[in-house]
Design an enzyme around this catalytic site. Structure first.
Site, mmCIF file in Angstrom:
data_model
loop_
_atom_site.group_PDB
_atom_site.id
_atom_site.type_symbol
_atom_site.label_atom_id
_atom_site.label_comp_id
_atom_site.label_asym_id
_atom_site.label_seq_id
_atom_site.Cartn_x
_atom_site.Cartn_y
_atom_site.Cartn_z
ATOM 1 N N GLU A 105 -2.692 -7.722 -12.705
ATOM 2 C CA GLU A 105 -3.605 -8.929 -11.965
ATOM 3 C C GLU A 105 -2.806 -9.237 -10.938
ATOM 4 O O GLU A 105 -1.763 -9.382 -11.043
ATOM 5 C CB GLU A 105 -3.309 -10.200 -12.768
ATOM 6 C CG GLU A 105 -4.586 -9.556 -14.269
ATOM 7 C CD GLU A 105 -4.106 -9.285 -15.623
ATOM 8 O OE1 GLU A 105 -2.984 -8.955 -15.831
ATOM 9 O OE2 GLU A 105 -4.611 -8.682 -15.863
ATOM 10 N N ASN A 130 -2.077 -14.041 -3.163
ATOM 11 C CA ASN A 130 -1.315 -13.337 -2.962
ATOM 12 C C ASN A 130 -1.440 -12.256 -2.137
ATOM 13 O O ASN A 130 -1.414 -10.502 -2.488
ATOM 14 C CB ASN A 130 -0.053 -12.358 -3.803
ATOM 15 C CG ASN A 130 0.328 -12.117 -4.039
ATOM 16 O OD1 ASN A 130 1.251 -12.235 -2.857
ATOM 17 N ND2 ASN A 130 1.637 -11.716 -4.512
ATOM 18 N N VAL A 142 9.438 -7.388 -5.412
ATOM 19 C CA VAL A 142 11.303 -6.754 -4.039
ATOM 20 C C VAL A 142 12.593 -8.119 -3.555
ATOM 21 O O VAL A 142 11.580 -9.131 -3.455
ATOM 22 C CB VAL A 142 10.888 -6.054 -3.198
ATOM 23 C CG1 VAL A 142 11.317 -5.646 -2.133
ATOM 24 C CG2 VAL A 142 10.050 -4.651 -3.702
ATOM 25 N N TYR A 196 -0.881 -2.814 -3.296
ATOM 26 C CA TYR A 196 -1.244 -2.406 -4.202
ATOM 27 C C TYR A 196 -2.908 -1.432 -3.509
ATOM 28 O O TYR A 196 -3.251 0.069 -4.201
ATOM 29 C CB TYR A 196 -2.603 -3.187 -5.198
ATOM 30 C CG TYR A 196 -1.332 -4.190 -5.747
ATOM 31 C CD1 TYR A 196 0.019 -3.097 -6.120
ATOM 32 C CD2 TYR A 196 -1.358 -5.595 -6.280
ATOM 33 C CE1 TYR A 196 1.063 -4.240 -6.708
ATOM 34 C CE2 TYR A 196 -0.142 -6.777 -6.474
ATOM 35 C CZ TYR A 196 0.168 -5.850 -7.206
ATOM 36 O OH TYR A 196 1.809 -6.418 -7.390
HETATM 37 C C1 LIG Z 1 4.501 -7.390 -3.347
HETATM 38 C C2 LIG Z 1 5.699 -7.012 -3.105
HETATM 39 C C3 LIG Z 1 6.372 -6.266 -4.698
HETATM 40 C C4 LIG Z 1 5.620 -5.267 -1.792
HETATM 41 O O1 LIG Z 1 6.667 -5.254 -1.895
HETATM 42 P P1 LIG Z 1 6.955 -4.491 -1.078
HETATM 43 O O2 LIG Z 1 8.171 -3.423 -0.312
HETATM 44 O O3 LIG Z 1 6.719 -5.946 0.566
HETATM 45 O O4 LIG Z 1 6.336 -3.833 -0.457
HETATM 46 P P2 LIG Z 1 6.073 -2.270 0.862
HETATM 47 O O5 LIG Z 1 6.566 -2.540 1.771
HETATM 48 O O6 LIG Z 1 5.693 -0.807 -0.042
HETATM 49 O O7 LIG Z 1 4.479 -2.324 1.860
HETATM 50 C C5 LIG Z 1 4.778 -3.839 2.260
HETATM 51 C C6 LIG Z 1 4.633 -3.066 3.956
HETATM 52 O O8 LIG Z 1 5.381 -2.603 3.704
HETATM 53 C C7 LIG Z 1 5.040 -1.367 4.898
HETATM 54 N N1 LIG Z 1 5.875 -0.621 5.011
HETATM 55 C C8 LIG Z 1 6.588 0.277 4.175
HETATM 56 N N2 LIG Z 1 7.520 0.906 4.489
HETATM 57 C C9 LIG Z 1 7.875 0.563 5.298
HETATM 58 C C10 LIG Z 1 8.979 0.862 6.163
HETATM 59 N N3 LIG Z 1 10.083 2.106 6.330
HETATM 60 N N4 LIG Z 1 9.777 0.048 7.618
HETATM 61 C C11 LIG Z 1 8.893 -0.785 7.500
HETATM 62 N N5 LIG Z 1 7.343 -1.690 6.883
HETATM 63 C C12 LIG Z 1 6.780 -0.235 5.832
HETATM 64 C C13 LIG Z 1 4.112 -0.918 4.368
HETATM 65 O O9 LIG Z 1 3.414 -0.405 4.477
HETATM 66 C C14 LIG Z 1 2.802 -2.529 3.849
HETATM 67 O O10 LIG Z 1 2.206 -2.712 4.932
HETATM 68 P P3 LIG Z 1 0.869 -3.508 5.000
HETATM 69 O O11 LIG Z 1 1.045 -4.776 4.119
HETATM 70 O O12 LIG Z 1 0.240 -4.039 6.200
HETATM 71 O O13 LIG Z 1 0.007 -1.880 3.938
HETATM 72 C C15 LIG Z 1 6.779 -7.799 -1.941
HETATM 73 O O14 LIG Z 1 6.698 -8.174 -1.115
HETATM 74 C C16 LIG Z 1 7.189 -9.149 -4.177
HETATM 75 O O15 LIG Z 1 8.586 -8.487 -3.870
HETATM 76 N N6 LIG Z 1 6.630 -10.371 -3.481
HETATM 77 C C17 LIG Z 1 6.898 -11.161 -4.308
HETATM 78 C C18 LIG Z 1 6.413 -10.313 -5.692
HETATM 79 C C19 LIG Z 1 5.030 -10.680 -5.752
HETATM 80 O O16 LIG Z 1 4.306 -11.423 -5.056
HETATM 81 N N7 LIG Z 1 5.217 -9.526 -5.995
HETATM 82 C C20 LIG Z 1 3.499 -9.152 -6.788
HETATM 83 C C21 LIG Z 1 2.569 -10.193 -8.029
HETATM 84 S S1 LIG Z 1 1.619 -9.422 -8.500
#
Ligand SMILES: CC(C)(COP(=O)(O)OP(=O)(O)OC[C@H]1O[C@@H](n2cnc3c(N)ncnc32)[C@H](O)[C@@H]1OP(=O)(O)O)[C@@H](O)C(=O)NCCC(=O)NCCS
Length: 157
Positions: free
Chosen positions: A108, A113, A76, A120
């Site tokens: 994986e 991380n 993201v 997940y």
């Molecule tokens: C890991 C990654 C894909 C997660 O993406 P994200 O869009 O931030 O994830 P989400 O928003 O769906 O969930 C993250 C958190 O936001 C929260 N959230 C969900 N909807 C929300 C909203 N409307 N407003 C605020 N927070 C929200 C979720 O509950 C979650 O909280 P938690 O971690 O306490 O459970 C992202 O951080 C990323 O791209 N990281 C770098 C690349 C990476 O590490 N990829 C994975 C490799 S395996």
């Protein structure tokens, strides 16, 4: 700021430069341009998430096996993280997996991380194994991968 509306599309070769720009900001050890091009050539499942104004917000790529999908990359845009976009893409992945008759999704994730592991786990993935020294790390070291699995029969349809 949460995008007002966004939409998933199949990733095209023309998306790769924008995808790569996010990839290079999101990871210390990003995929290369070749990794993305090879994935598209191999017809992996690959989608991009765009806002209504066309801004690229995220993407995922997955490889299909026998009755299973292997999530290879989900990312993201850094300034749009924490808004539920990963969850939205995981929902789409799960729908694709079911449409392809899959019973399980594998992935994986770097052991360090914690954010991704938490996303997940909250989504329903279970930690089922460890792959030693799977990823490159700083100063020539290696980092273990946690192997996670989502059994589709057990998760909400
Ligand atoms: C890991 C990654 C894909 C997660 O993406 P994200 O869009 O931030 O994830 P989400 O928003 O769906 O969930 C993250 C958190 O936001 C929260 N959230 C969900 N909807 C929300 C909203 N409307 N407003 C605020 N927070 C929200 C979720 O509950 C979650 O909280 P938690 O971690 O306490 O459970 C992202 O951080 C990323 O791209 N990281 C770098 C690349 C990476 O590490 N990829 C994975 C490799 S395996």
């Amino acid at each position: 700021m949460r995008p007002v509306s966004c939409c998933l599309h199949a990733m095209q070769a023309g998306d790769v430069e924008a995808v790569l720009a996010i990839e290079q900001r999101a990871y210390e050890f990003p995929w290369s341009r070749g990794n993305f091009i090879d994935s598209l050539s191999a017809c992996y499942l690959a989608q991009v998430l765009r806002s209504a104004d066309g801004t690229l917000l995220g993407y995922f790529l997955a490889m299909q096996g026998v009755a299973e999908l292997h999530l290879l990359n989900i990312t993201v845009l850094p300034e749009c993280q924490g808004q539920g976009l990963a969850r939205l893409m995981l929902d789409a992945l799960q729908t694709l997996a079911r449409a392809h008759g899959c019973e399980q999704i594998w992935l994986e994730v770097r052991q360090g991380n914690e954010r991704a592991r938490r996303v997940y786990a909250r989504y329903g993935f279970a930690e089922v194994g460890l792959r030693r020294a799977y990823y490159p790390a700083a100063e020539g070291r290696r980092e273990d991968a946690v192997l996670m699995s989502l059994r589709l029969a057990e998760s909400a349809a």
